[in-house]
Enzyme design. Structure first.
Site, PDB file in Angstrom:
ATOM      1  N   LYS A 295      11.441  82.024  67.936  1.00 16.60           N
ATOM      2  CA  LYS A 295      12.237  82.261  69.144  1.00 16.60           C
ATOM      3  C   LYS A 295      11.351  82.218  70.384  1.00 16.60           C
ATOM      4  CE  LYS A 295      15.252  85.706  71.255  1.00 16.60           C
ATOM      5  NZ  LYS A 295      15.998  86.946  71.104  1.00 16.60           N
TER       6      LYS A 295
ATOM      7  N   GLU B  29       1.190  84.449  63.836  1.00 17.57           N
ATOM      8  CA  GLU B  29       1.218  83.913  62.470  1.00 17.57           C
ATOM      9  C   GLU B  29       1.811  82.499  62.448  1.00 17.57           C
ATOM     10  OE1 GLU B  29       2.310  86.859  63.462  1.00 17.57           O
ATOM     11  OE2 GLU B  29       1.909  88.436  61.978  1.00 17.57           O
TER      12      GLU B  29
ATOM     13  N   GLY C  40      16.397  87.841  66.889  1.00 18.14           N
ATOM     14  CA  GLY C  40      15.689  87.178  65.784  1.00 18.14           C
ATOM     15  C   GLY C  40      16.332  87.445  64.438  1.00 18.14           C
ATOM     16  N   ARG C  41      16.642  88.707  64.149  1.00 21.07           N
ATOM     17  CA  ARG C  41      17.186  89.045  62.821  1.00 21.07           C
ATOM     18  C   ARG C  41      18.676  88.715  62.706  1.00 21.07           C
ATOM     19  NH1 ARG C  41      15.221  93.000  65.714  1.00 21.07           N
ATOM     20  NH2 ARG C  41      16.501  94.719  66.472  1.00 21.07           N
TER      21      ARG C  41
ATOM     22  N   GLU D 159      14.600  97.101  61.282  1.00 20.53           N
ATOM     23  CA  GLU D 159      14.150  96.724  62.620  1.00 20.53           C
ATOM     24  C   GLU D 159      15.232  97.089  63.644  1.00 20.53           C
ATOM     25  OE1 GLU D 159      11.114  93.319  63.387  1.00 20.53           O
ATOM     26  OE2 GLU D 159      13.048  92.476  63.921  1.00 20.53           O
TER      27      GLU D 159
ATOM     28  N   HIS E 228      14.953  98.146  34.302  1.00 20.92           N
ATOM     29  CA  HIS E 228      13.825  98.327  33.380  1.00 20.92           C
ATOM     30  C   HIS E 228      12.543  98.661  34.129  1.00 20.92           C
ATOM     31  CE1 HIS E 228      16.272  96.957  30.023  1.00 20.92           C
ATOM     32  NE2 HIS E 228      16.845  96.196  30.937  1.00 20.92           N
TER      33      HIS E 228
ATOM     34  N   LYS F 197       0.842  94.453  67.110  1.00 21.95           N
ATOM     35  CA  LYS F 197       0.490  93.085  67.526  1.00 21.95           C
ATOM     36  C   LYS F 197      -0.606  93.117  68.588  1.00 21.95           C
ATOM     37  CE  LYS F 197       5.068  90.928  67.204  1.00 21.95           C
ATOM     38  NZ  LYS F 197       6.083  90.240  67.981  1.00 21.95           N
TER      39      LYS F 197
END
Ligand code: F6P
Length: 549
Positions: free
Chosen positions: A207, A213, A268-269, A354, A385, A513
Site C-alpha cells: 500500500k 521487508e 491493509g488488512r 491489528e 492431537h 519499525k
C-alpha cells in the site's frame, strides 16, 4: 463519546447478569430448553451460525443488544457504509464495502463517488489476468507465464495468500502461486530456487511502497531476474506493482502502466478485495473473483439491514465481547474443519488483533476493561492431537469458532463423515464435559478395578462448559469464502464500536519499525556501545563476533 462504555447502565446490567451465568453449566441450559438450537442459530447467505453452545440466555442477548445500543452501533454502521472518515486518527474512510459493491450504487468519499475508480481498476485486473491466463502476456524471452510470485507482507500478503490457498480447486492448471513475505533471505531464496525466470511474474504489493521487508525482497528479486535474463529491460515483462503510491512505484522502476491502483480508504488488512487481490484473480479468474466479491456484498447487505437478533456478525461480535469483557477470556480459538482454510487463523490474527489490539478509545481515554482476545488456531483435526487437551481439561476459558464444510473439495475419497463426526464430537464434549458420576460409570464399564476408580477419577473428569460457535456451509466456493471473510470483518467492527476503539489504525506496529531502522546500520558499524539497553547492546556485540562476515 467521551465516557467509557463501562460506565453505561447496560454494562452494569451485564456484569450483574454474568455473576448469575458464571454459576450455570451449559449442559443445564440445554437440559432446560430443547429449542436452544432453533432459538440460538441464524442462517444467512449460505452460512449457518449455531451459537447455542454459548454461555448465554435470551436475557444475555437482550442485555448485549442494549450495550450495542448504548455504543450507538446503528449510527456507526451507517457511517461505515456511507464513507464517513471513521478512521479518526488517520482522518480517512474505511470503505472495503465499496470494493465489493456489486449493486454499483454510488458510494461517496468527500462528496465523490468512488465506484467509477473501483470499476476501472477491476476492469484493468480483468484484462491483465486474462492475458496471463490465456498465455498472451509473454515474458521477456517470449514464453507464457507459469509462476506468479506475490511479494508483500501483512495485509498485502495474508489475505491474498489465504484466499489463493483456499480456492486451489479453482486454480488455472498452468499457473502456480507463491507468496514471499519474510525478510529472511531464506524465504525468497527458497522460492527463487523453484522458479524459471523466463516464465515468472512478480507482483510487488505494498500500500505504502515503503515497507522494508517488501522493498528488500522486491529489489533482490529484480536483481535475480536481471542477472538470469541478462538485461534490465526484462523487468517490464516480469514485474507489476499494486500500490497507492504511484511515485514510489515509478522510482522503483516499474512502469505506471503496470501498476494497479488502490486508495488510502482501503485498510491493509481489508484490502484483499482491491487490486491487492490481483494474484487471486490471476489464479482463479475474474468470474470467480467476482463471486468472492458478491459473497461479501451479500453479507454487507445483511449486516447493514438485518435486525440485531438475526444479524450474524452482530451476534458474533457481541458474543466475543461477552467472553472478553465479562468472563475475562483472554483468547479465542478458530478451528477450521475444512483443509482449504489452513491459512484462515493466521489471516484472522491480523484482521482482529491489528484492528482491536488497542488500549485507548477513539477519544484517547484509557479503557478499564479487557478488549480484544488473542486469536489463535489451526486446522481442527490436527489440533485435536496437539493442544485440545488444554481445551478439555486445562484451566482457561477458551471460546472457540469451529468452521465446518459439509462437503469437502475431494468428496469422492469418502473422508468427510470422519471430519464431521470429529468436529461435532469436539464441540459437544467441550460443551457437556463428563462429570464424576458419568466418569465413574465409564470406568466401571471398561473394567477398571473398584479400588483404582477413585484414584483415576479426577484425571478422567471433563469439566465441560467450554463455549463454541459452529459456522457451517455447504462447500467452500469463492462466494461462500467472501461471505465468511466479510462476516469476520464486520464482527470485528461491531466489537470496535462497543469497546469504543478505532479498528482501522495500527500505530502499535510503528515503534518496532523505527527502532529496526535505527538498528540496521549498527549491524555493520564498528562500535561496541550503542546506548539501547544492556541486553540489546550485548546481543549486537555477540552477533557481530559470531557471524561469518
Ligand atoms: O506493519 C503493519 C502494516 O502496516 C500492516 O497494517 C500492513 O498491512 C502491512 O504493514 C504492509 O504494509 P504495506 O502494504 O504498506 O507494505
Amino acid at each position: 463519546m467521551n465516557t467509557l462504555i463501562s460506565q453505561s447502565a447496560a454494562w452494569a446490567a451485564l456484569k450483574t447478569h454474568q455473576q448469575y451465568l458464571a454459576t450455570v453449566h451449559l449442559r443445564d441450559l440445554f437440559a432446560l430448553d430443547n429449542q436452544r438450537f432453533e432459538r440460538f442459530s441464524v442462517e444467512t447467505c449460505g452460512l449457518l451460525l449455531d451459537y447455542s453452545k454459548n454461555r448465554l440466555t435470551q436475557e444475555t442477548l437482550t442485555l448485549l443488544q442494549q450495550l450495542a445500543q448504548a455504543a450507538q452501533l446503528s449510527e456507526w454502521i451507517r457511517q461505515l457504509f456511507q464513507g464517513d472518515p471513521i478512521n479518526n486518527t488517520e482522518e480517512r474512510a474505511a470503505l472495503h464495502i465499496a470494493l465489493r459493491n456489486r449493486s454499483n450504487l454510488p458510494i461517496r468519499v468527500a462528496g465523490q463517488d468512488v465506484m467509477p475508480q473501483v470499476n476501472a481498476v477491476l476492469a484493468k485486473m480483468h484484462q491483465f489476468s486474462d492475458s496471463i491466463r490465456e498465455g498472451e502476456w509473454r515474458g521477456y524471452t517470449g514464453k507464457p507465464i507459469k509462476s506468479i510470485v506475490n511479494i508483500g507482507i501483512g495485509g498485502s500478503d495474508l489475505g491474498p495468500a489465504m484466499v489463493t490457498r483456499a480456492l486451489k480447486a479453482y486454480h488455472h492448471p498452468r499457473l502456480r502461486a507463491y507468496f514471499v513475505s519474510n525478510v529472511d533471505g531464506t524465504h525468497l531464496g527458497e522460492t527463487l530456487a523453484e522458479l524459471d525466470p523466463e516464465t515468472t511474474l512478480f507482483i510487488v504489493s505494498s500500500k505504502t511502497f515503503t515497507t522494508q521487508e517488501t522493498l528488500l525482497n522486491a529489489n533482490s528479486a529484480r536483481t535475480w531476474l536481471i542477472n538470469q535474463l541478462g538485461n534490465d529491460k526484462a523487468v517490464a515483462k516480469h514485474f507489476v506493482a499494486v500500490s497507492t503510491a504511484q511515485q514510489k512505484v515509478t522510482e522503483f522502476g516499474i512502469d505506471p502502466t503496470n501498476m494497479f491502483e488502490f486508495w488510502d480508504w482501503v485498510g491493509g488488512r481489508y484490502s484483499l478485495w482491491s487490486a491487492i487481490g490481483l494474484p487471486i484473480v490471476i489464479m482463479i479468474g475474474m468470474d470467480n473473483f467476482a463471486a468472492l466479491l458478491a459473497g461479501a456484498h451479500d453479507l454487507d447487505n445483511h449486516f447493514a439491514t438485518a435486525p440485531w437478533e438475526r444479524n450474524l456478525p452482530v451476534l458474533m461480535g457481541l458474543i466475543e465481547i461477552w467472553y472478553s469483557s465479562f468472563f475475562g477470556a483472554t483468547s479465542q480459538a478458530v478451528l477450521p474443519y475444512d483443509y482449504t482454510l489452513e491459512l484462515f487463523p493466521a489471516y484472522l490474527q491480523q484482521l482482529a488483533m491489528e484492528s482491536l489490539g488497542k488500549r485507548v478509545t477513539r477519544s484517547g481515554n484509557t479503557v478499564n476493561y479487557p478488549t480484544a482476545p488473542i486469536i489463535w488456531g489451526t486446522l481442527g483435526n490436527n489440533g485435536q492431537h496437539a493442544f485440545y487437551q488444554l481445551l478439555h481439561q486445562g484451566t482457561h476459558l477458551i471460546p472457540t469458532d469451529f468452521i465446518i464444510a459439509i462437503e469437502s473439495q475431494y468428496n469422492e475419497l469418502g473422508h468427510q463423515n470422519a471430519v464431521l463426526s470429529n468436529v461435532l464430537a469436539q464441540s459437544h464434549a467441550l460443551m457437556k464435559g463428563r462429570n464424576a458420576e458419568e466418569t465413574r460409570l465409564a470406568l466401571n464399564q471398561i473394567g477398571i478395578a473398584a479400588e483404582k476408580v477413585n484414584q483415576q477419577l479426577p484425571h478422567r473428569v471433563f469439566p465441560g462448559n467450554q463455549p463454541s460457535n459452529l459456522l457451517v456451509y455447504h462447500q467452500l466456493t469463492p462466494k461462500i469464502l467472501g461471505t465468511l471473510i466479510a462476516a469476520y470483518e464486520h464482527k470485528v467492527f461491531v466489537e470496535s464500536v462497543c469497546w469504543g476503539i478505532n479498528p482501522f489504525d495500527q500505530w502499535g506496529v510503528e515503534l518496532g519499525k523505527q527502532v529496526a531502522n535505527l538498528l540496521l546500520p549498527e549491524l555493520t558499524q564498528e562500535q561496541s556501545s550503542y546506548g539501547y539497553d544492556g541486553s540489546t547492546d550485548s546481543l549486537l556485540n555477540y552477533i557481530k563476533t559470531h557471524r561469518l562476515a
